[in-house]
Scaffold this motif. Structure first.
Motif, PDB file in Angstrom:
ATOM      1  N   LEU A 180     -13.588 113.042 -32.967  1.00 26.43           N
ATOM      2  CA  LEU A 180     -14.590 113.636 -33.841  1.00 26.43           C
ATOM      3  C   LEU A 180     -14.221 115.072 -34.198  1.00 26.43           C
ATOM      4  O   LEU A 180     -14.328 115.493 -35.353  1.00 26.43           O
ATOM      5  CB  LEU A 180     -15.956 113.611 -33.137  1.00 26.43           C
ATOM      6  CG  LEU A 180     -17.117 114.264 -33.889  1.00 26.43           C
ATOM      7  CD1 LEU A 180     -17.451 113.487 -35.150  1.00 26.43           C
ATOM      8  CD2 LEU A 180     -18.337 114.364 -32.973  1.00 26.43           C
ATOM      9  N   PHE A 181     -13.743 115.824 -33.219  1.00 29.63           N
ATOM     10  CA  PHE A 181     -13.385 117.222 -33.441  1.00 29.63           C
ATOM     11  C   PHE A 181     -12.140 117.346 -34.316  1.00 29.63           C
ATOM     12  O   PHE A 181     -12.048 118.240 -35.159  1.00 29.63           O
ATOM     13  CB  PHE A 181     -13.157 117.918 -32.104  1.00 29.63           C
ATOM     14  CG  PHE A 181     -14.437 118.366 -31.439  1.00 29.63           C
ATOM     15  CD1 PHE A 181     -15.663 117.887 -31.865  1.00 29.63           C
ATOM     16  CD2 PHE A 181     -14.406 119.267 -30.388  1.00 29.63           C
ATOM     17  CE1 PHE A 181     -16.834 118.283 -31.260  1.00 29.63           C
ATOM     18  CE2 PHE A 181     -15.578 119.674 -29.774  1.00 29.63           C
ATOM     19  CZ  PHE A 181     -16.799 119.188 -30.212  1.00 29.63           C
ATOM     20  N   GLU A 182     -11.179 116.456 -34.090  1.00 31.57           N
ATOM     21  CA  GLU A 182      -9.963 116.505 -34.902  1.00 31.57           C
ATOM     22  C   GLU A 182     -10.272 116.252 -36.368  1.00 31.57           C
ATOM     23  O   GLU A 182      -9.703 116.895 -37.254  1.00 31.57           O
ATOM     24  CB  GLU A 182      -8.957 115.482 -34.374  1.00 31.57           C
ATOM     25  CG  GLU A 182      -8.337 115.872 -33.044  1.00 31.57           C
ATOM     26  CD  GLU A 182      -7.408 114.816 -32.500  1.00 31.57           C
ATOM     27  OE1 GLU A 182      -7.556 113.635 -32.911  1.00 31.57           O
ATOM     28  OE2 GLU A 182      -6.545 115.145 -31.663  1.00 31.57           O
ATOM     29  N   SER A 185     -12.057 119.356 -37.823  1.00 36.79           N
ATOM     30  CA  SER A 185     -11.169 120.507 -37.991  1.00 36.79           C
ATOM     31  C   SER A 185     -10.364 120.425 -39.287  1.00 36.79           C
ATOM     32  O   SER A 185      -9.906 121.439 -39.813  1.00 36.79           O
ATOM     33  CB  SER A 185     -10.221 120.622 -36.792  1.00 36.79           C
ATOM     34  OG  SER A 185      -9.330 119.522 -36.747  1.00 36.79           O
ATOM     35  N   LYS A 186     -10.207 119.223 -39.817  1.00 42.63           N
ATOM     36  CA  LYS A 186      -9.454 119.049 -41.063  1.00 42.63           C
ATOM     37  C   LYS A 186     -10.251 119.489 -42.282  1.00 42.63           C
ATOM     38  O   LYS A 186      -9.676 119.914 -43.285  1.00 42.63           O
ATOM     39  CB  LYS A 186      -9.061 117.580 -41.230  1.00 42.63           C
ATOM     40  CG  LYS A 186      -8.135 117.039 -40.146  1.00 42.63           C
ATOM     41  CD  LYS A 186      -7.898 115.559 -40.358  1.00 42.63           C
ATOM     42  CE  LYS A 186      -7.043 114.964 -39.240  1.00 42.63           C
ATOM     43  NZ  LYS A 186      -6.854 113.496 -39.407  1.00 42.63           N
ATOM     44  N   ASN A 187     -11.581 119.394 -42.183  1.00 40.96           N
ATOM     45  CA  ASN A 187     -12.392 119.586 -43.378  1.00 40.96           C
ATOM     46  C   ASN A 187     -13.389 120.742 -43.302  1.00 40.96           C
ATOM     47  O   ASN A 187     -13.431 121.585 -44.190  1.00 40.96           O
ATOM     48  CB  ASN A 187     -13.164 118.285 -43.691  1.00 40.96           C
ATOM     49  CG  ASN A 187     -12.261 117.081 -43.836  1.00 40.96           C
ATOM     50  OD1 ASN A 187     -11.303 117.122 -44.596  1.00 40.96           O
ATOM     51  ND2 ASN A 187     -12.547 116.024 -43.097  1.00 40.96           N
ATOM     52  N   ILE A 188     -14.177 120.798 -42.235  1.00 41.74           N
ATOM     53  CA  ILE A 188     -15.315 121.718 -42.249  1.00 41.74           C
ATOM     54  C   ILE A 188     -15.282 122.776 -41.151  1.00 41.74           C
ATOM     55  O   ILE A 188     -16.102 123.689 -41.158  1.00 41.74           O
ATOM     56  CB  ILE A 188     -16.645 120.935 -42.117  1.00 41.74           C
ATOM     57  CG1 ILE A 188     -16.647 120.125 -40.817  1.00 41.74           C
ATOM     58  CG2 ILE A 188     -16.857 120.037 -43.320  1.00 41.74           C
ATOM     59  CD1 ILE A 188     -17.958 119.389 -40.580  1.00 41.74           C
ATOM     60  N   ASP A 189     -14.346 122.685 -40.228  1.00 49.22           N
ATOM     61  CA  ASP A 189     -14.355 123.610 -39.088  1.00 49.22           C
ATOM     62  C   ASP A 189     -12.925 123.879 -38.655  1.00 49.22           C
ATOM     63  O   ASP A 189     -12.470 123.412 -37.620  1.00 49.22           O
ATOM     64  CB  ASP A 189     -15.171 122.997 -37.933  1.00 49.22           C
ATOM     65  CG  ASP A 189     -15.530 124.019 -36.870  1.00 49.22           C
ATOM     66  OD1 ASP A 189     -15.062 125.168 -36.963  1.00 49.22           O
ATOM     67  OD2 ASP A 189     -16.279 123.661 -35.945  1.00 49.22           O
ATOM     68  N   SER A 190     -12.215 124.672 -39.443  1.00 44.76           N
ATOM     69  CA  SER A 190     -10.785 124.865 -39.221  1.00 44.76           C
ATOM     70  C   SER A 190     -10.462 125.572 -37.905  1.00 44.76           C
ATOM     71  O   SER A 190      -9.364 125.422 -37.372  1.00 44.76           O
ATOM     72  CB  SER A 190     -10.193 125.677 -40.385  1.00 44.76           C
ATOM     73  OG  SER A 190     -10.846 126.942 -40.489  1.00 44.76           O
ATOM     74  N   GLU A 191     -11.402 126.335 -37.364  1.00 45.46           N
ATOM     75  CA  GLU A 191     -11.156 127.066 -36.124  1.00 45.46           C
ATOM     76  C   GLU A 191     -11.498 126.244 -34.884  1.00 45.46           C
ATOM     77  O   GLU A 191     -11.319 126.709 -33.758  1.00 45.46           O
ATOM     78  CB  GLU A 191     -11.986 128.354 -36.119  1.00 45.46           C
ATOM     79  CG  GLU A 191     -11.642 129.333 -37.226  1.00 45.46           C
ATOM     80  CD  GLU A 191     -10.219 129.859 -37.072  1.00 45.46           C
ATOM     81  OE1 GLU A 191      -9.869 130.255 -35.949  1.00 45.46           O
ATOM     82  OE2 GLU A 191      -9.471 129.844 -38.061  1.00 45.46           O
TER      83      GLU A 191
END
Length: 275
Positions: A180-182, A185-191
């Motif tokens: 889910l985190f990966e 991180s691609k779209n809405i939460d790069s950090e």
């Protein structure tokens, strides 16, 4: 840190922006609602996760809400009261212990550092989870040889005990949280992934590992995740000095009993042989 080490987990992404709402919170449910409103949904999911259909979580809430009762005492002199307690010879201002928890940086940039500072301010006990933290002692953990290097350093760095998490669900994090985190991180939460360290743990822990750990440190060893009186006796047999009764917050095994329901049986089994 000061003698008493504790923390309060701040759920807001920026405390300043929600300060007024934060100060209005009166119950844990208020904090939960504020967290849900303030955090990205996938980050909130990590904290809110419940195993299976949430039966363990509901059982805990039901026990506190419906079964646990306060027996009132009256006409007592309360002009001087204190919550102070002694654990392993050290005096603490209250019996509140913040259990080992992970990835505080998902809620606040300062992560475990901010948590520890708040803990010190509130004079409670802070347990630091160094395998899922933004300030790990080692970035990669693979073998018992790494632990042989790290554990003996704990007392030199001011830690007062070593906690073994006996019920840590690494597979849950890898199978459910990490994918889910990966994606996020691609779209809405790069950090995000910078704040979500996933150590490469290749260690199978059994009771004999406690004997092995006992040889590495003079600090008290505490086993966290004990529910069964039989396990409590085993913990003491293999060298534990203390026990934390826990069902991992209902995040590990569904239909497990509430931890507080197991308290009396475990205390009786321990019979004063451990904290």
């Amino acid at each position: 840190m000061k003698n008493s080490q504790l923390y309060i987990l701040c759920f807001g992404t920026t405390l300043t922006s929600i300060k007024n709402e934060y100060l209005k919170c009166k119950t844990l449910f208020d904090f939960e609602e504020l967290a849900k409103k303030s955090m990205m949904s996938h980050r909130f999911y990590y904290y809110d996760y419940k195993a299976g259909q949430g039966h363990t979580y509901q059982a805990c809430r039901h026990y506190f809400d419906k079964q646990l009762r306060i027996m009132l005492r009256v006409l007592m002199d309360v002009s001087e009261i204190s919550l102070k307690t002694t654990i392993f010879g050290s005096i603490y201002e209250s019996p509140i212990l913040i259990a080992t928890s992970a990835c505080h940086c998902l809620a606040r940039v300062g992560g475990e550092v901010a948590t520890a500072r708040a803990a010190t301010e509130t004079q409670c006990i802070f347990t630091y989870n160094w395998t899922f933290s933004n300030i790990p002692e080692e970035k990669v953990l693979q073998t018992l040889e790494i632990l042989e290097q790290i554990v003996p350093q704990a007392d030199k760095k001011g830690y007062r005990a070593t906690v073994i998490i006996c019920d840590q669900p690494h597979e849950r994090i890898r199978d459910f949280v990490l994918p889910l985190f990966e994606e996020a991180s691609k779209n809405i939460d790069s950090e995000l992934m910078k704040n979500m360290p996933i150590p490469n743990l290749n260690i199978t822990v059994t009771w004999t590992n406690i004997e092995w750990l006992r040889k590495l440190t003079q600090l008290p060893i505490i086993c966290k995740g004990i529910l069964s009186p039989i396990d409590a006796k085993s913990a003491i047999k293999y060298g534990a000095n203390g026990i934390i009764i826990s069902n991992h917050g209902g995040r590990l095994t569904d239909t497990a009993p509430p931890a507080i329901q197991c308290l009396e049986d475990v205390v009786n089994a321990v019979d004063g042989r451990a904290e």
